[in-house]
Design a protein around this motif. Structure first.
Motif, PDB file in Angstrom:
ATOM      1  N   UNK A  68       0.806  -1.209   0.000  1.00 16.69           N
ATOM      2  CA  UNK A  68       0.000   0.000   0.000  1.00 16.69           C
ATOM      3  C   UNK A  68       0.851   1.276   0.000  1.00 16.69           C
ATOM      4  N   UNK A  69       2.157   1.159   0.112  1.00 15.20           N
ATOM      5  CA  UNK A  69       3.044   2.321   0.118  1.00 15.20           C
ATOM      6  C   UNK A  69       3.491   2.595  -1.315  1.00 15.20           C
ATOM      7  N   UNK A  70       3.165   3.781  -1.850  1.00 13.73           N
ATOM      8  CA  UNK A  70       3.597   4.078  -3.218  1.00 13.73           C
ATOM      9  C   UNK A  70       5.099   4.348  -3.270  1.00 13.73           C
ATOM     10  N   UNK A  71       5.756   3.751  -4.252  1.00 14.17           N
ATOM     11  CA  UNK A  71       7.192   3.936  -4.428  1.00 14.17           C
ATOM     12  C   UNK A  71       7.397   4.883  -5.605  1.00 14.17           C
TER      13      UNK A  71
END
Length: 98
Positions: free
Chosen positions: A71-74
């Motif tokens: 769920x963490x955008x890179x």
């Protein structure tokens, strides 16, 4: 060489040291007797603290290990143009300039 007993014999000894420590500054029998009632309680308290700390550590490691961070955008890698990086670095002014 001066021994501890000889050094202590030349200086006055406080009453608390005389009653709880021997000439080699080890615990005397009176100190052991005074601490005896607290040994079990101190050991149980120490075990409780170590157990709680271990439980928090294990819980934290397991909670983080199961997270896959999908769920963490890179962000994408920044694109550098050929003009933005100099090919070589040279000092043009100052005391180190040629």
């Amino acid at each position: 060489m001066i021994t501890t007993a000889r050094l202590l014999a030349s200086h006055p000894v406080r009453e608390s040291q005389r009653s709880y420590y021997d000439a080699d500054l080890r615990q005397g029998q009176s100190m052991i007797r005074a601490r005896r009632p607290f040994v079990v309680k101190n050991a149980l308290t120490g075990l409780a603290i170590v157990g709680f700390t271990t439980a928090v550590y294990i819980y934290t490691i397991r909670a983080v290990a199961q997270d896959n961070f999908e769920d963490v955008p890179i962000p994408d890698a920044p694109v550098q143009s050929p003009r933005s990086r100099p090919a070589s670095f040279s000092i043009t002014s100052g005391p180190l300039a040629k």
